[in-house]
Design a protein around this motif. Structure first.
Motif, PDB file in Angstrom:
ATOM      1  N   ALA A   2     -19.554 -39.343-101.158  1.00  0.00           N
ATOM      2  CA  ALA A   2     -18.829 -40.441-101.771  1.00  0.00           C
ATOM      3  C   ALA A   2     -18.285 -40.074-103.140  1.00  0.00           C
ATOM      4  O   ALA A   2     -17.340 -40.700-103.617  1.00  0.00           O
ATOM      5  N   SER A   3     -18.831 -39.041-103.769  1.00  0.00           N
ATOM      6  CA  SER A   3     -18.357 -38.680-105.111  1.00  0.00           C
ATOM      7  C   SER A   3     -16.921 -38.165-105.092  1.00  0.00           C
ATOM      8  O   SER A   3     -16.284 -38.106-106.137  1.00  0.00           O
ATOM      9  N   ILE A   4     -16.391 -37.790-103.931  1.00  0.00           N
ATOM     10  CA  ILE A   4     -15.002 -37.346-103.867  1.00  0.00           C
ATOM     11  C   ILE A   4     -14.043 -38.529-103.873  1.00  0.00           C
ATOM     12  O   ILE A   4     -12.869 -38.374-104.135  1.00  0.00           O
ATOM     13  N   MET A   5     -14.551 -39.730-103.589  1.00  0.00           N
ATOM     14  CA  MET A   5     -13.702 -40.910-103.435  1.00  0.00           C
ATOM     15  C   MET A   5     -13.325 -41.527-104.776  1.00  0.00           C
ATOM     16  O   MET A   5     -14.085 -41.424-105.746  1.00  0.00           O
ATOM     17  N   PRO A   6     -12.192 -42.205-104.813  1.00  0.00           N
ATOM     18  CA  PRO A   6     -11.865 -43.019-105.984  1.00  0.00           C
ATOM     19  C   PRO A   6     -12.911 -44.142-106.131  1.00  0.00           C
ATOM     20  O   PRO A   6     -13.621 -44.466-105.171  1.00  0.00           O
ATOM     21  N   PRO A   7     -13.025 -44.768-107.306  1.00  0.00           N
ATOM     22  CA  PRO A   7     -14.111 -45.725-107.575  1.00  0.00           C
ATOM     23  C   PRO A   7     -14.238 -46.907-106.607  1.00  0.00           C
ATOM     24  O   PRO A   7     -15.346 -47.232-106.185  1.00  0.00           O
ATOM     25  N   TYR A  81     -24.380 -36.923 -98.324  1.00  0.00           N
ATOM     26  CA  TYR A  81     -24.591 -35.498 -98.121  1.00  0.00           C
ATOM     27  C   TYR A  81     -23.385 -34.695 -97.648  1.00  0.00           C
ATOM     28  O   TYR A  81     -23.396 -33.472 -97.769  1.00  0.00           O
ATOM     29  N   ALA A  82     -22.378 -35.320 -97.083  1.00  0.00           N
ATOM     30  CA  ALA A  82     -21.213 -34.557 -96.612  1.00  0.00           C
ATOM     31  C   ALA A  82     -20.445 -34.004 -97.814  1.00  0.00           C
ATOM     32  O   ALA A  82     -20.248 -34.698 -98.800  1.00  0.00           O
ATOM     33  N   THR A  83     -20.023 -32.762 -97.707  1.00  0.00           N
ATOM     34  CA  THR A  83     -19.296 -32.143 -98.826  1.00  0.00           C
ATOM     35  C   THR A  83     -17.828 -31.897 -98.504  1.00  0.00           C
ATOM     36  O   THR A  83     -17.100 -31.391 -99.343  1.00  0.00           O
ATOM     37  N   ASN A  84     -17.408 -32.236 -97.297  1.00  0.00           N
ATOM     38  CA  ASN A  84     -16.038 -31.987 -96.884  1.00  0.00           C
ATOM     39  C   ASN A  84     -15.303 -33.316 -96.707  1.00  0.00           C
ATOM     40  O   ASN A  84     -15.807 -34.224 -96.050  1.00  0.00           O
ATOM     41  N   ALA A  85     -14.112 -33.411 -97.266  1.00  0.00           N
ATOM     42  CA  ALA A  85     -13.330 -34.646 -97.207  1.00  0.00           C
ATOM     43  C   ALA A  85     -12.989 -35.031 -95.771  1.00  0.00           C
ATOM     44  O   ALA A  85     -12.919 -36.223 -95.461  1.00  0.00           O
ATOM     45  N   ARG A 151     -11.147 -36.264-104.901  1.00  0.00           N
ATOM     46  CA  ARG A 151     -11.397 -35.136-105.803  1.00  0.00           C
ATOM     47  C   ARG A 151     -11.947 -33.986-104.973  1.00  0.00           C
ATOM     48  O   ARG A 151     -13.151 -33.848-104.793  1.00  0.00           O
ATOM     49  N   VAL A 152     -11.013 -33.203-104.424  1.00  0.00           N
ATOM     50  CA  VAL A 152     -11.389 -32.073-103.567  1.00  0.00           C
ATOM     51  C   VAL A 152     -10.611 -30.831-103.968  1.00  0.00           C
ATOM     52  O   VAL A 152      -9.548 -30.924-104.579  1.00  0.00           O
ATOM     53  N   ASP A 153     -11.163 -29.664-103.593  1.00  0.00           N
ATOM     54  CA  ASP A 153     -10.449 -28.420-103.845  1.00  0.00           C
ATOM     55  C   ASP A 153      -9.448 -28.171-102.717  1.00  0.00           C
ATOM     56  O   ASP A 153      -9.288 -28.995-101.819  1.00  0.00           O
ATOM     57  N   SER A 154      -8.791 -27.032-102.730  1.00  0.00           N
ATOM     58  CA  SER A 154      -7.742 -26.747-101.742  1.00  0.00           C
ATOM     59  C   SER A 154      -8.280 -26.639-100.315  1.00  0.00           C
ATOM     60  O   SER A 154      -7.522 -26.760 -99.359  1.00  0.00           O
ATOM     61  N   GLU A 155      -9.586 -26.440-100.150  1.00  0.00           N
ATOM     62  CA  GLU A 155     -10.175 -26.344 -98.811  1.00  0.00           C
ATOM     63  C   GLU A 155     -10.738 -27.684 -98.333  1.00  0.00           C
ATOM     64  O   GLU A 155     -11.315 -27.760 -97.251  1.00  0.00           O
ATOM     65  N   GLY A 156     -10.583 -28.734 -99.131  1.00  0.00           N
ATOM     66  CA  GLY A 156     -11.061 -30.052 -98.724  1.00  0.00           C
ATOM     67  C   GLY A 156     -12.512 -30.317 -99.087  1.00  0.00           C
ATOM     68  O   GLY A 156     -13.085 -31.312 -98.679  1.00  0.00           O
ATOM     69  N   ASN A 157     -13.117 -29.409 -99.871  1.00  0.00           N
ATOM     70  CA  ASN A 157     -14.501 -29.609-100.282  1.00  0.00           C
ATOM     71  C   ASN A 157     -14.557 -30.296-101.643  1.00  0.00           C
ATOM     72  O   ASN A 157     -13.636 -30.199-102.445  1.00  0.00           O
ATOM     73  N   ALA A 158     -15.663 -30.962-101.900  1.00  0.00           N
ATOM     74  CA  ALA A 158     -15.820 -31.687-103.162  1.00  0.00           C
ATOM     75  C   ALA A 158     -15.682 -30.729-104.327  1.00  0.00           C
ATOM     76  O   ALA A 158     -16.213 -29.625-104.316  1.00  0.00           O
ATOM     77  N   LYS A 159     -14.927 -31.178-105.365  1.00  0.00           N
ATOM     78  CA  LYS A 159     -14.801 -30.359-106.576  1.00  0.00           C
ATOM     79  C   LYS A 159     -16.108 -30.428-107.344  1.00  0.00           C
ATOM     80  O   LYS A 159     -16.767 -31.460-107.387  1.00  0.00           O
ATOM     81  N   GLU A 160     -16.432 -29.316-107.943  1.00  0.00           N
ATOM     82  CA  GLU A 160     -17.619 -29.288-108.807  1.00  0.00           C
ATOM     83  C   GLU A 160     -17.292 -30.054-110.085  1.00  0.00           C
ATOM     84  O   GLU A 160     -16.190 -29.942-110.631  1.00  0.00           O
ATOM     85  N   LYS A 161     -18.261 -30.810-110.546  1.00  0.00           N
ATOM     86  CA  LYS A 161     -18.058 -31.542-111.801  1.00  0.00           C
ATOM     87  C   LYS A 161     -18.088 -30.558-112.960  1.00  0.00           C
ATOM     88  O   LYS A 161     -18.954 -29.694-113.034  1.00  0.00           O
ATOM     89  N   SER A 162     -17.110 -30.705-113.861  1.00  0.00           N
ATOM     90  CA  SER A 162     -17.083 -29.813-115.024  1.00  0.00           C
ATOM     91  C   SER A 162     -18.150 -30.246-116.024  1.00  0.00           C
ATOM     92  O   SER A 162     -18.400 -31.425-116.202  1.00  0.00           O
ATOM     93  N   LYS A 163     -18.760 -29.259-116.634  1.00  0.00           N
ATOM     94  CA  LYS A 163     -19.853 -29.551-117.576  1.00  0.00           C
ATOM     95  C   LYS A 163     -19.414 -29.486-118.986  1.00  0.00           C
ATOM     96  O   LYS A 163     -18.496 -28.936-119.386  1.00  0.00           O
TER      97      LYS A 163
END
Length: 163
Positions: A2-7, A81-85, A151-163
Motif C-alpha cells: 500500500a505504500s506505493i499508493m497515493p494517500p 507485503y506485495a512489492t510489485n505494483a 511510487r514505483v521504479d521502472s520495473e513496477g516495484n516499490a521505490k525505496e524511501k529516501s533517508k
C-alpha cells in the motif's frame, strides 16, 4: 504494498475496505437473517415469520462470513507485503470486477417487482447499492491514476524511501 499508493487509495484499501467487509462479516454472523430481512417481505420468501434464522439462512450466513473474512485476509496480506505494483493493481481490479456480480445478484433477486417498490427498501438494502458504487469509484479512480501516480521504479516495484 500500500505504500506505493497515493494517500486516498492507500487509506481506503488498508483501512476502509477491510472495515466495510468486516462489518459485513459481523452483521452476517450476529444476524443470519440479515440478507433476507433487508428484502421486501414478499421477495424474501421466508417460509415462516419466526424471527430465528432457518437452517439454510444460518448456513448461508456462515459461508458468506467465511468468504468475506478470506477476502479481508488476502487484501491485508497483499497491501502489507506485495512489492510489485502489478500485484496491487490486480487485486484492486479483482475487487472492481467482483462488484459487478454483487449488483447483478441484487437486481436479479429484486426483479422488476422489487425494483419498482424502491420506496419500501430499508437502509441496509440501499447501502447494498450505494456503498459498492462509492468503493467502485475509488477502485476505478486508483486504477486510472485519478488520485495520482504510484511510487514505483521502472520495473513496477516499490521505490525505496529516501533517508
Amino acid at each position: 504494498m500500500a505504500s506505493i499508493m497515493p494517500p486516498i487509495p492507500r487509506a481506503f484499501f488498508l483501512y476502509g475496505e477491510p472495515i466495510l467487509i468486516l462489518s459485513g462479516v459481523l452483521n452476517t454472523l450476529l444476524k443470519p437473517t440479515a440478507i433476507t430481512s433487508m428484502l421486501p417481505a414478499h421477495l424474501a420468501r421466508r417460509p415462516t415469520s419466526d424471527p430465528y434464522p432457518s437452517p439454510l439462512e444460518h448456513l448461508l450466513a456462515l459461508q458468506t462470513a467465511s468468504i468475506m473474512f478470506l477476502v479481508v485476509c488476502i487484501s491485508t496480506a497483499v497491501m502489507l507485503y506485495a512489492t510489485n505494483a502489478r500485484v496491487v493493481h490486480g487485486l484492486v481490479l479483482s475487487y472492481a470486477i467482483a462488484d459487478i456480480p454483487h449488483w447483478a445478484s441484487l437486481l436479479y433477486v429484486l426483479g422488476r417487482d422489487g425494483l419498482s417498490q424502491w420506496g419500501t427498501w430499508d437502509t441496509s438494502l440501499w447501502l447494498q447499492f450505494f456503498i459498492p458504487m462509492l468503493t467502485m469509484g475509488i477502485k476505478v479512480g486508483y486504477l486510472t491514476g485519478a488520485f495520482g501516480p504510484d511510487r514505483v521504479d521502472s520495473e513496477g516495484n516499490a521505490k525505496e524511501k529516501s533517508k
